[in-house]
Write a protein that holds these residues in place. Structure first.
Motif, PDB file in Angstrom:
ATOM      1  N   ARG A  65     -28.029  16.966  20.084  1.00  0.00           N
ATOM      2  CA  ARG A  65     -26.714  17.134  21.131  1.00  0.00           C
ATOM      3  C   ARG A  65     -25.917  15.641  22.119  1.00  0.00           C
ATOM      4  N   ARG A  66     -27.123  14.866  21.835  1.00  0.00           N
ATOM      5  CA  ARG A  66     -26.603  13.930  22.791  1.00  0.00           C
ATOM      6  C   ARG A  66     -26.928  12.959  21.944  1.00  0.00           C
ATOM      7  N   PHE A  67     -26.656  11.781  22.321  1.00  0.00           N
ATOM      8  CA  PHE A  67     -26.296  10.992  21.261  1.00  0.00           C
ATOM      9  C   PHE A  67     -25.963   9.199  22.177  1.00  0.00           C
ATOM     10  N   CYS A 117     -11.512  10.696  18.754  1.00  0.00           N
ATOM     11  CA  CYS A 117     -13.632  11.604  19.167  1.00  0.00           C
ATOM     12  C   CYS A 117     -13.214  12.397  20.459  1.00  0.00           C
ATOM     13  N   ALA A 118     -12.581  11.985  21.708  1.00  0.00           N
ATOM     14  CA  ALA A 118     -12.505  12.579  23.209  1.00  0.00           C
ATOM     15  C   ALA A 118     -11.405  13.785  23.433  1.00  0.00           C
ATOM     16  N   ARG A 119     -10.457  13.981  22.327  1.00  0.00           N
ATOM     17  CA  ARG A 119      -9.672  14.347  22.125  1.00  0.00           C
ATOM     18  C   ARG A 119     -10.447  15.863  21.029  1.00  0.00           C
ATOM     19  N   VAL A 120     -10.948  15.878  20.305  1.00  0.00           N
ATOM     20  CA  VAL A 120     -12.343  16.666  19.696  1.00  0.00           C
ATOM     21  C   VAL A 120     -12.773  17.440  20.763  1.00  0.00           C
ATOM     22  N   PHE A 121     -13.551  16.248  21.191  1.00  0.00           N
ATOM     23  CA  PHE A 121     -15.098  16.846  22.120  1.00  0.00           C
ATOM     24  C   PHE A 121     -14.604  17.491  23.627  1.00  0.00           C
ATOM     25  N   GLU A 181     -22.572  14.252  28.729  1.00  0.00           N
ATOM     26  CA  GLU A 181     -22.368  13.596  29.806  1.00  0.00           C
ATOM     27  C   GLU A 181     -21.249  13.101  28.544  1.00  0.00           C
ATOM     28  N   GLU A 182     -20.131  11.817  29.490  1.00  0.00           N
ATOM     29  CA  GLU A 182     -19.619  10.845  28.869  1.00  0.00           C
ATOM     30  C   GLU A 182     -21.104   9.931  28.751  1.00  0.00           C
ATOM     31  N   GLY A 183     -21.170   9.268  27.793  1.00  0.00           N
ATOM     32  CA  GLY A 183     -21.969   8.055  26.962  1.00  0.00           C
ATOM     33  C   GLY A 183     -23.182   8.548  26.418  1.00  0.00           C
ATOM     34  N   GLU A 184     -22.826  10.339  26.295  1.00  0.00           N
ATOM     35  CA  GLU A 184     -23.650  10.611  25.560  1.00  0.00           C
ATOM     36  C   GLU A 184     -23.044  11.416  24.447  1.00  0.00           C
ATOM     37  N   ARG A 185     -21.541  11.819  24.298  1.00  0.00           N
ATOM     38  CA  ARG A 185     -20.807  12.220  23.327  1.00  0.00           C
ATOM     39  C   ARG A 185     -21.201  11.830  21.924  1.00  0.00           C
TER      40      ARG A 185
END
Length: 188
Positions: free
Chosen positions: A13-15, A56-60, A76-80
């Motif tokens: 869940r973190r990337f 991706c930011a709109r789907v999140f 969090e931002e950077g791990e999405r």
């Protein structure tokens, strides 16, 4: 060996969000689903590729993350996720995909792991907002969202204790996943 792939195939869940996935890489993963068995051989599942940063930011915000981690709202931002494959059922072909959705989701994740990536199958999503973002016609039913990327978290398996199957994170952020013992899975 299949067991090695399965051990690496966790629900990540973190990337590493900046490590984007190309259209070609995602198409190769979707291509693996063509090789899967399909109930009645209908092959009614299709995929929407989402890999642009803005997309991706709109789907999140349409997704829910890790229900058992009640104090965590998601990565969090950077791990999405660096990309998503949105699995849809083309109801013009069939209105029931039987078990094809799970077979294909597992195939996609195993293919991702084989390439040094990882992912998480998400069923908890806001259907209508996601449909609008993706501009889906009414005959495409969203089945799952598969979040993908290069994992940055450590996930460990452990024996389940006292029937408690809920996953959890420790103080260092390691994700623990209880698994039933083999003897519990076999009915004699």
């Amino acid at each position: 060996m299949l067991k090695d792939l399965l051990l690496k195939n966790r629900s990540y869940r973190r990337f590493r969000q900046e490590d984007r996935m190309s259209e070609n890489e995602l198409e190769e993963l979707v291509g693996l689903t063509r090789l899967c068995a399909s109930g009645r051989n209908a092959q009614a599942l299709k995929y929407v590729i989402v890999n642009g940063e803005e997309e991706c930011a709109r789907v999140f915000p349409c997704l829910a993350w890790a229900g058992y981690l009640t104090d965590w709202a998601g990565p969090e931002e950077g791990e999405r996720p660096a990309a998503y494959l949105v699995q849809v059922l083309d109801t013009r072909i069939e209105d029931n995909c039987l078990c094809d959705d799970g077979i294909q989701a597992q195939t996609l994740l195993l293919g991702a792991v084989e390439r040094g990536r990882g992912g998480c199958v998400i069923k908890a999503f806001k259907n209508e907002p996601l449909r609008q973002i993706l501009a889906l016609p009414s005959y495409l039913k969203i089945m799952y969202v598969i979040a993908l990327g290069t994992p940055v978290e450590r996930v460990v398996l452990e024996d389940m204790k006292d029937g408690d199957y809920k996953y959890w994170r420790d103080a260092e952020g390691v994700h623990h996943v209880p698994k039933r013992k083999l003897e519990e899975l076999i009915v004699r």
